[in-house]
Design a protein around this motif. Structure first.
Motif, PDB file in Angstrom:
ATOM      1  N   LEU A   1       0.797  -0.882   0.070  1.00  0.00           N
ATOM      2  CA  LEU A   1      -0.385  -0.135  -0.419  1.00  0.00           C
ATOM      3  C   LEU A   1       0.839   1.337   0.068  1.00  0.00           C
ATOM      4  CD1 LEU A   1      -3.188   0.897  -0.306  1.00  0.00           C
ATOM      5  CD2 LEU A   1      -2.294   1.177   2.766  1.00  0.00           C
TER       6      LEU A   1
ATOM      7  N   GLU B   1       0.703   5.654  -0.157  1.00  0.00           N
ATOM      8  CA  GLU B   1      -0.026   6.882   0.066  1.00  0.00           C
ATOM      9  C   GLU B   1       1.280   7.398   0.102  1.00  0.00           C
ATOM     10  OE1 GLU B   1      -2.757   8.948   3.290  1.00  0.00           O
ATOM     11  OE2 GLU B   1      -1.703   6.430   3.554  1.00  0.00           O
TER      12      GLU B   1
ATOM     13  N   ALA C   1      -3.432   3.797  -2.241  1.00  0.00           N
ATOM     14  CA  ALA C   1      -4.390   4.450  -1.574  1.00  0.00           C
ATOM     15  C   ALA C   1      -4.812   6.089  -1.624  1.00  0.00           C
ATOM     16  CB  ALA C   1      -3.317   4.522  -0.013  1.00  0.00           C
TER      17      ALA C   1
END
Length: 123
Positions: free
Chosen positions: A14, A16, A42
Motif C-alpha cells: 500500500l 500513500e 491508497a
C-alpha cells in the motif's frame, strides 16, 4: 523483508502520497513489480492530478498499479467535478478497491456501508 507489505505476505504494498503532494510513481511501480510486489495506490481519489488528470491514472494501472479509493471520496466528494470523476472511475472499473480511512467509530468513521450503497457492483 525490506517492505512492510499487506498482510506481511510480500505480494502487495500500500502506497500513500504525502498529504496534498502528487508524485509520479511509475518507475517505483515498475521496480516493485520486478520484485514480485504489486503496488496499491491508497486514496487515489484525493489527488486531482489523478482524479481529474486524464490518462495519468490509466498509465499507473497499465504499469500494474491497483487503485484504491476512499469511502469519503465516494460519499462526500470535495466538489461536483470530483464527485462526477469518482463515479466515472467506479463505472469504468478504475477503482479496484475501497478503503475506509476510518480511524475511529466516532471521528473519521469508516462509512463503508454508505460507500457500498453508492456503488452498483452488479454491472
Amino acid at each position: 523483508g525490506e517492505l512492510l507489505s499487506v498482510g506481511d505476505a510480500q505480494r502487495y504494498l500500500l502506497i500513500e502520497f504525502p498529504h496534498q503532494l502528487f508524485l509520479d510513481i511509475r518507475t517505483l511501480v515498475t521496480e516493485l513489480l520486478e520484485r514480485g510486489v504489486r503496488p496499491i495506490l491508497a486514496h487515489a481519489d484525493r489527488y486531482p492530478e489523478l482524479l481529474l488528470g486524464g490518462d495519468k491514472v490509466h498509465e499507473l494501472i497499465s504499469a500494474g498499479c491497483l487503485i484504491q479509493a476512499s469511502t469519503k471520496g465516494i460519499t462526500d466528494p470535495a466538489n461536483r467535478a470530483s464527485g462526477r470523476a469518482i463515479r466515472d472511475w467506479i463505472r469504468r472499473g478504475v477503482v479496484h478497491m475501497v478503503g475506509s480511512d476510518g480511524h475511529s467509530p466516532t471521528r473519521r468513521r469508516p462509512l463503508m456501508a454508505a460507500a457500498a450503497a453508492q456503488i452498483d457492483c452488479r454491472g
